[in-house]
Design a protein around this motif. Sequence first.
Motif, mmCIF file in Angstrom:
data_model
loop_
_atom_site.group_PDB
_atom_site.id
_atom_site.type_symbol
_atom_site.label_atom_id
_atom_site.label_comp_id
_atom_site.label_asym_id
_atom_site.label_seq_id
_atom_site.Cartn_x
_atom_site.Cartn_y
_atom_site.Cartn_z
ATOM 1 N N LEU A 1 42.585 122.437 -25.570
ATOM 2 C CA LEU A 1 42.082 121.969 -26.864
ATOM 3 C C LEU A 1 40.576 122.132 -26.996
ATOM 4 C CD1 LEU A 1 44.215 118.707 -27.222
ATOM 5 C CD2 LEU A 1 44.659 120.967 -28.207
ATOM 6 N N SER A 2 39.981 122.914 -26.099
ATOM 7 C CA SER A 2 38.518 123.050 -26.109
ATOM 8 C C SER A 2 38.012 123.946 -27.234
ATOM 9 C CB SER A 2 38.028 123.595 -24.766
ATOM 10 O OG SER A 2 38.633 124.843 -24.477
ATOM 11 N N ILE A 3 38.839 124.878 -27.694
ATOM 12 C CA ILE A 3 38.456 125.753 -28.810
ATOM 13 C C ILE A 3 39.238 125.297 -30.025
ATOM 14 C CG2 ILE A 3 38.330 128.119 -29.665
ATOM 15 C CD1 ILE A 3 38.231 129.092 -26.804
ATOM 16 N N VAL A 4 38.550 124.805 -31.026
ATOM 17 C CA VAL A 4 39.221 124.124 -32.134
ATOM 18 C C VAL A 4 39.433 125.009 -33.357
ATOM 19 C CG1 VAL A 4 38.313 121.923 -31.340
ATOM 20 C CG2 VAL A 4 37.039 123.231 -33.058
ATOM 21 N N GLU A 5 39.109 126.297 -33.232
ATOM 22 C CA GLU A 5 39.308 127.226 -34.348
ATOM 23 C C GLU A 5 40.094 128.435 -33.872
ATOM 24 O OE1 GLU A 5 35.303 126.625 -37.040
ATOM 25 O OE2 GLU A 5 35.146 127.840 -35.230
ATOM 26 N N TRP A 6 40.842 129.015 -34.793
ATOM 27 C CA TRP A 6 41.568 130.249 -34.483
ATOM 28 C C TRP A 6 40.884 131.385 -35.233
ATOM 29 C CZ3 TRP A 6 46.854 132.333 -36.466
ATOM 30 C CH2 TRP A 6 47.284 133.369 -35.619
ATOM 31 N N GLN A 7 40.135 132.191 -34.508
ATOM 32 C CA GLN A 7 39.409 133.317 -35.096
ATOM 33 C C GLN A 7 39.788 134.589 -34.333
ATOM 34 O OE1 GLN A 7 35.483 131.537 -34.430
ATOM 35 N NE2 GLN A 7 35.261 131.294 -36.653
ATOM 36 N N PRO A 8 40.873 135.250 -34.742
ATOM 37 C CA PRO A 8 41.385 136.397 -33.982
ATOM 38 C C PRO A 8 40.369 137.512 -33.764
ATOM 39 C CG PRO A 8 42.982 135.668 -35.606
ATOM 40 C CD PRO A 8 41.725 134.920 -35.889
ATOM 41 N N SER B 1 29.775 120.790 -30.403
ATOM 42 C CA SER B 1 29.774 119.763 -31.448
ATOM 43 C C SER B 1 31.106 119.739 -32.199
ATOM 44 C CB SER B 1 28.617 120.000 -32.430
ATOM 45 O OG SER B 1 28.818 121.174 -33.185
ATOM 46 N N LYS B 2 31.735 120.894 -32.353
ATOM 47 C CA LYS B 2 33.056 120.947 -32.991
ATOM 48 C C LYS B 2 34.091 120.263 -32.108
ATOM 49 C CE LYS B 2 32.075 125.195 -35.547
ATOM 50 N NZ LYS B 2 32.363 126.655 -35.694
ATOM 51 N N TYR B 3 33.984 120.475 -30.801
ATOM 52 C CA TYR B 3 34.903 119.819 -29.873
ATOM 53 C C TYR B 3 34.681 118.302 -29.884
ATOM 54 C CZ TYR B 3 37.033 118.309 -25.482
ATOM 55 O OH TYR B 3 37.781 117.646 -24.535
ATOM 56 N N GLN B 4 33.438 117.875 -30.039
ATOM 57 C CA GLN B 4 33.126 116.440 -30.043
ATOM 58 C C GLN B 4 33.766 115.711 -31.221
ATOM 59 O OE1 GLN B 4 28.796 117.072 -29.698
ATOM 60 N NE2 GLN B 4 28.833 115.734 -27.894
ATOM 61 N N GLN B 5 34.181 116.444 -32.231
ATOM 62 C CA GLN B 5 34.827 115.828 -33.390
ATOM 63 C C GLN B 5 36.336 115.669 -33.206
ATOM 64 O OE1 GLN B 5 33.675 118.057 -36.932
ATOM 65 N NE2 GLN B 5 31.626 118.400 -36.087
ATOM 66 N N THR B 6 36.862 116.134 -32.091
ATOM 67 C CA THR B 6 38.311 116.093 -31.865
ATOM 68 C C THR B 6 38.735 114.770 -31.227
ATOM 69 O OG1 THR B 6 38.207 117.048 -29.632
ATOM 70 C CG2 THR B 6 38.292 118.588 -31.497
ATOM 71 N N PRO B 7 39.993 114.378 -31.391
ATOM 72 C CA PRO B 7 40.504 113.165 -30.739
ATOM 73 C C PRO B 7 40.413 113.248 -29.215
ATOM 74 C CG PRO B 7 41.998 113.886 -32.469
ATOM 75 C CD PRO B 7 40.985 114.977 -32.290
ATOM 76 N N GLU B 8 40.554 114.434 -28.644
ATOM 77 C CA GLU B 8 40.499 114.543 -27.191
ATOM 78 C C GLU B 8 39.126 114.123 -26.667
ATOM 79 O OE1 GLU B 8 42.358 117.649 -24.300
ATOM 80 O OE2 GLU B 8 40.365 118.413 -24.807
ATOM 81 N N PHE B 9 38.070 114.563 -27.344
ATOM 82 C CA PHE B 9 36.734 114.159 -26.892
ATOM 83 C C PHE B 9 36.545 112.653 -27.075
ATOM 84 C CE2 PHE B 9 32.292 113.134 -27.641
ATOM 85 C CZ PHE B 9 31.695 113.672 -26.508
ATOM 86 N N LYS C 1 38.740 110.193 -27.342
ATOM 87 C CA LYS C 1 39.624 109.283 -26.628
ATOM 88 C C LYS C 1 39.749 109.570 -25.129
ATOM 89 C CE LYS C 1 42.515 108.452 -30.710
ATOM 90 N NZ LYS C 1 43.883 108.480 -31.279
ATOM 91 N N VAL C 2 39.503 110.830 -24.734
ATOM 92 C CA VAL C 2 39.737 111.209 -23.338
ATOM 93 C C VAL C 2 38.434 111.555 -22.617
ATOM 94 C CG1 VAL C 2 40.979 112.784 -21.790
ATOM 95 C CG2 VAL C 2 42.039 112.063 -23.939
ATOM 96 N N ASN C 3 37.561 112.321 -23.289
ATOM 97 C CA ASN C 3 36.348 112.823 -22.630
ATOM 98 C C ASN C 3 35.057 112.393 -23.330
ATOM 99 O OD1 ASN C 3 37.863 114.355 -20.699
ATOM 100 N ND2 ASN C 3 38.202 115.927 -22.268
ATOM 101 N N PRO C 4 34.903 111.124 -23.675
ATOM 102 C CA PRO C 4 33.694 110.720 -24.428
ATOM 103 C C PRO C 4 32.395 110.903 -23.643
ATOM 104 C CG PRO C 4 34.884 108.790 -23.663
ATOM 105 C CD PRO C 4 35.777 109.969 -23.396
ATOM 106 N N GLY D 1 47.507 119.074 -31.253
ATOM 107 C CA GLY D 1 46.669 118.210 -30.425
ATOM 108 C C GLY D 1 45.313 117.924 -31.026
ATOM 109 N N LEU D 2 45.076 118.406 -32.230
ATOM 110 C CA LEU D 2 43.772 118.205 -32.872
ATOM 111 C C LEU D 2 43.828 117.124 -33.946
ATOM 112 C CD1 LEU D 2 42.614 121.927 -33.231
ATOM 113 C CD2 LEU D 2 41.956 120.260 -31.476
ATOM 114 N N VAL D 3 44.930 116.373 -33.941
ATOM 115 C CA VAL D 3 45.068 115.286 -34.907
ATOM 116 C C VAL D 3 44.831 113.960 -34.184
ATOM 117 C CG1 VAL D 3 46.467 116.521 -36.576
ATOM 118 C CG2 VAL D 3 47.576 115.489 -34.607
ATOM 119 N N ASP D 4 45.593 112.935 -34.496
ATOM 120 C CA ASP D 4 45.339 111.614 -33.920
ATOM 121 C C ASP D 4 45.595 111.538 -32.421
ATOM 122 O OD1 ASP D 4 44.630 110.694 -36.398
ATOM 123 O OD2 ASP D 4 46.663 110.077 -36.919
#
Length: 197
Positions: free
Chosen positions: A46-53, A71-79, A81-84, A154-157
């Motif tokens: 879940l470290s890359i939050v965009e799909w840019q082929p 900074s984009k990763y920091q906006q995800t629930p994983e950061f 809740k899991v990796n603050p 995995g990029l939602v709640d």
Amino acid sequence: MHDRDLAGAVSPPGDCGVAVWLLVCCALVFAMVVVGGVTRLTHSGLSIVEWQPIVGTLPPLNESAWQETFSKYQQTPEFRKVNPDMNLAGFKRIFWWEYFHRLLGRLIGAVFLLPLLWFAARGKIPRALTWRLAAVFALGALQGAMGWYMVQSGLVDDPRVSQYRLTAHLGIALLIYAAMLWIALDLLFPRTPGADA
């Protein structure tokens, strides 16, 4: 009449070339599954939050680009809740596994499509084989879309990918591997007409 009908169980040179190409693709798919497994085990998916082929082929090339990606990763629930407490160095460690996983996917697409077009242009692919290779290519496109569909879950709640989407993602990869291996072996060891009689 195809050369295979005249030569019995001897595979023509053109068929051997196509078979070797498919076996190379099989090896790459196997590597893709291994890298995907490591990506999963290291919680890097879940470290890359965009799909840019296209644009996403290049990783961040300077500190500013790394900070933007982080900074984009920091906006995800994983950061959150899991990796603050994760810093940029820690982010880079998980980023690279997911990056190589996606890069390998792009490489497989190119290694499959470009030789396919070359073989087709030179008349090396029997007409009966065309639809099977087209189906494999379609499965490859579906696999890429399924991979992003899985990541999105995995990029939602809940910062975990759906186990159903993960199973589908792996299942399609195994199906692609099996299909290419089957076709390659069928080309290398064609059945002699009447052998089953």
